[in-house]
Every structure is written in structure tokens, then in C-alpha cells.
Motif scaffolding. Structure first.
Motif, short mmCIF file in Angstrom:
data_model
loop_
_atom_site.label_atom_id
_atom_site.label_comp_id
_atom_site.label_asym_id
_atom_site.label_seq_id
_atom_site.Cartn_x
_atom_site.Cartn_y
_atom_site.Cartn_z
N GLN A 20 0.82 -1.21 0.00
CA GLN A 20 0.00 0.00 0.00
C GLN A 20 0.86 1.26 0.00
O GLN A 20 0.43 2.29 -0.47
N GLN A 21 2.08 1.18 0.53
CA GLN A 21 2.89 2.36 0.69
C GLN A 21 3.88 2.59 -0.45
O GLN A 21 4.53 3.60 -0.49
N ALA A 40 -2.46 6.85 -5.65
CA ALA A 40 -1.91 7.50 -4.46
C ALA A 40 -2.87 8.53 -3.88
O ALA A 40 -3.00 8.65 -2.66
N ASN A 41 -3.55 9.25 -4.75
CA ASN A 41 -4.54 10.23 -4.28
C ASN A 41 -5.64 9.56 -3.46
O ASN A 41 -6.07 10.08 -2.42
N LYS A 42 -6.09 8.40 -3.92
CA LYS A 42 -7.15 7.69 -3.21
C LYS A 42 -6.63 7.10 -1.90
O LYS A 42 -7.30 7.18 -0.86
N THR A 43 -5.45 6.50 -1.96
CA THR A 43 -4.90 5.84 -0.78
C THR A 43 -4.56 6.85 0.32
O THR A 43 -4.77 6.58 1.50
N ASP A 48 -3.40 12.71 7.52
CA ASP A 48 -2.54 11.99 8.47
C ASP A 48 -2.02 10.68 7.90
O ASP A 48 -1.41 9.88 8.64
N ALA A 49 -2.22 10.43 6.62
CA ALA A 49 -1.76 9.19 6.01
C ALA A 49 -0.24 9.09 6.07
O ALA A 49 0.48 10.10 6.00
N GLU A 50 0.26 7.85 6.22
CA GLU A 50 1.71 7.65 6.21
C GLU A 50 2.26 7.91 4.81
O GLU A 50 1.54 7.84 3.81
N ARG A 51 3.55 8.18 4.77
CA ARG A 51 4.20 8.47 3.50
C ARG A 51 4.00 7.34 2.50
O ARG A 51 4.20 6.16 2.81
N HIS A 74 -2.04 13.34 0.24
CA HIS A 74 -1.08 13.96 1.15
C HIS A 74 0.07 12.99 1.46
O HIS A 74 -0.11 11.77 1.42
N ASN A 75 1.23 13.56 1.74
CA ASN A 75 2.41 12.76 2.09
C ASN A 75 2.74 11.73 1.01
O ASN A 75 3.04 10.57 1.30
N ILE A 76 2.66 12.19 -0.24
CA ILE A 76 3.01 11.36 -1.39
C ILE A 76 4.39 11.78 -1.88
O ILE A 76 4.67 12.97 -2.04
N ALA A 77 5.26 10.80 -2.10
CA ALA A 77 6.61 11.08 -2.59
C ALA A 77 6.78 10.50 -3.99
O ALA A 77 6.66 9.29 -4.18
#
Length: 350
Positions: A20-21, A40-43, A48-51, A74-77
Motif C-alpha cells: 500500500q505504501q 496514491a490520491n485515493k490511498t 494523516d496518512a503515512e508516506r 497527502h504525504n506522497i513522494a
């Protein structure tokens, strides 16, 4: 037996969590990249979602005429393999130019991160006429980090489009001609290479302006620290104001061709403003010699209004510009170190 079953369940959960990450993009496949962003946008719809990591191999990712691919999570790399080898490009029609219409990515998330890639907006700037606004990142988000990212365009290359935002660039490269670093917020540029391209196709006419800040609702504005300015041909200026009370500070800048910097150094002709907080300190040539003027008073002008401003900082004034002062409760350099360690571990598993 119960212990064995629990152990197996735990392993499955770890595998699911890892899957998932991390999203792996197929090499050179633009559709795969867009699908990864969508997933990634959906996940990571929760702030507060993990990276979550999108791993992008070296290759050319041609988005064609597609613009404004939204990053709403959020928190997407987005992690490329190398800054010059991982290239994501779009090419809008020149007739469709516009600062809010042409971006490759429109970021709307918090804590998103770009590393080791090139974003190129290939709109035909020299055929666009009076304006060729072609954005790579239109950032409506907050606390975005770009680490070793190359942004290629001509006009409005990077647009910080959130007047309450904080953004951070490190070891990156930004190319352009007119107002090619523009917008709002507090943005720190650390050890970046700023490249001014030819204003006209033959390079014989026109002048370049690097930054056009309208950074009035945050206290610091644009800060360039230990950056290098490489000039291709046309003369240039550090910045011009874009309404209200913009801030733009240049610290310990290396000018590879200081003779190409126009005498006022900043554009004195404002766009709806003369209240410019534009300063520099510790400017050097390619040999590391201090070439900062002792004084440089610029009279900013709009219509009949004039505002003379000293643009050279004192040593005491320059000392107040520190990352930890600008971003008191955010630590982008620490985040970069953490992400780089995580990326190394991820790539070992691939």
C-alpha cells in the motif's frame, strides 16, 4: 499452532502494508505514472496518512497535451531514479498558454515530496507570441519539498500558488526567462541552480527576470541561499514585484556572469506595487570573490508613485535568515534525510 497462525497473519499484514505504501511505475510508461498518481490520491486522501512512495525508473514519460494532473493526496513522494534521467513532459498548445492552465502537476496536498526527476513543460515558448506561460508545478498545497528536481520551461516555470504556504527546494535546478519563479508563500531555495534562458529565439533582444513574488501574507517570502545563477545569453534581473508587499532575498549567490546582471539588479518597474522588500547579501563571482555592492538604492516606480529602497543587507540583517527561523515547526531538511534513507531501503527490495 496458534503461534504459527498469528505469525503468518502478521507477515501478510506487513506485506499488504508495504504494498500500500509503495507504487512502482512501469519504465517509460506515462499511463502507468498517471495511474500511480491516481491510486496514491485515493490511498492517501487523509492528511494523516503515512508516506506513500511512487517509484519512477529512468525514462521519458510523455504526457502529450495533458495538463493539470492533480495530486490531491497527502504525504506522497514521487521518486525518480535520477534528476536528469527521469523526465516527465507535457506539451500544451502555444495558443493555450496560461499560468493556471498549463502545469504538468497541480499539487493540492500537504507534505508532498519530489526527488530525482525532471519536469519539462515543452510548450513552444518562442512561437507563443507576447506570452508563453508554461508551468511545471502549480503548487496549491503546503509544505512541499523538491530535492534534486529539475524544472524546465521559460515563463512561469514554478508557481507557488498558496498565499499561506511553506515550500522548500534543495539541490535543484530551475530554468526560465520571465518571472519563472513566481507566486506566494514562504519558499526557501537551498543550493539551487537558477538558469536564465534566451528571452528570444536568437537571444539578441529582451531581458530575463528570475522571480516575480507576491509574497505578502507570509513573513519571509522567497529566500535564495547559496544558489548559483547561470546565464545563457540575455541580461537579467533578480526579481520584480507582483502586487502588495513582496519579499525576495538573495544570500551568498554565485553569479557565473555578473556582467549580465542589469545595474539596478532588481526590476524597478512594479506590477501593481512599489512596496518591494528585495535584498541581497554576500554575492560572489565564479571565483568566489565577494562582488556585493556596498550600497544599491533602487527607486521602485509605478505610475506616479516612487519608493527608494536600499537593497543591500547588513551582516546583522543577513543573519536572521535561517531555515529554522523561517520554518519554526517544520523541518524540511530533516524530512529529506529521512526520505532518502527510506528510498534506499525500498530500492534494495525491488
Amino acid at each position: 499452532m496458534k503461534r504459527i497462525i498469528l505469525s503468518a497473519i502478521s507477515c501478510c499484514l506487513l506485506a499488504i502494508g508495504y504494498a500500500q505504501q509503495v507504487i512502482n511505475v512501469e519504465k517509460g510508461n506515462a499511463k502507468s505514472l498517471l495511474e500511480a498518481v491516481e491510486q496514491a490520491n485515493k490511498t492517501n486522501a487523509d492528511k494523516d496518512a503515512e508516506r506513500l512512495f511512487i517509484i519512477i525508473p529512468d525514462g521519458f514519460y510523455d504526457l502529450g497535451k495533458k495538463v493539470l494532473t492533480r495530486i490531491t493526496g497527502h504525504n506522497i513522494a514521487l521518486i525518480g531514479e535520477s534528476m536528469k534521467g527521469t523526465v516527465i513532459q507535457n506539451k500544451p498548445d502555444a495558443k493555450d498558454e496560461g499560468i493556471s492552465k498549463t502545469a504538468i502537476f497541480q499539487n493540492r496536498g500537504t507534505g508532498n515530496y519530489f526527488q530525482d526527476l525532471t519536469l519539462k513543460n515543452a510548450l513552444d515558448y518562442y512561437a507563443a507570441g507576447s506570452a508563453g506561460r508554461a508551468v511545471t508545478i502549480q503548487d496549491k498545497g503546503d509544505r512541499t519539498i523538491c530535492n534534486r528536481v529539475c524544472l524546465l520551461s521559460y515563463q512561469d516555470t514554478y508557481f507557488s500558488d498558496n498565499d499561506q504556504s511553506q515550500f522548500f527546494f534543495q539541490d535543484s535546478e530551475i530554468h526560465g526567462t520571465v518571472d519563472f519563479i513566481c507566486g506566494d508563500g514562504d519558499v526557501w531555495f537551498e543550493r539551487c541552480r537558477i538558469v536564465t534562458e534566451k528571452r528570444t529565439a536568437d537571444g539578441l533582444e529582451g531581458r530575463d527576470v528570475i522571480a516575480a513574488p507576491k509574497t505578502s501574507k507570509t513573513p519571509w517570502g522567497y529566500i535564495f541561499n547559496h544558489c548559483t545563477v547561470e546565464n545563457i545569453m540575455s541580461n537579467f534581473e533578480y526579481a520584480r514585484g507582483w502586487s502588495a508587499t513582496p519579499h525576495c532575498i538573495w544570500l551568498y549567490t554565485t553569479l557565473l556572469t555578473p556582467e549580465k546582471l542589469n545595474p539596478t539588479r532588481f526590476d524597478y518597474r512594479g506590477m501593481r506595487t512599489v512596496q518591494n522588500d528585495f535584498k541581497e547579501y554576500g554575492t560572489m563571482d565564479a571565483q568566489g570573490r565577494d562582488i556585493t555592492p556596498k550600497t544599491n538604492v533602487v527607486t521602485f516606480v509605478i505610475k506616479d508613485e516612487q519608493n527608494p529602497v536600499e537593497t543591500i543587507l547588513t551582516p546583522a540583517e543577513a543573519k536572521k535568515y535561517k531555515v529554522k527561523e523561517v520554518f519554526k515547526d517544520w523541518h524540511p531538511q530533516k524530512i529529506i534525510r529521512q526520505v532518502e534513507k527510506q528510498v534506499k531501503k525500498i530500492k534494495k527490495r525491488l
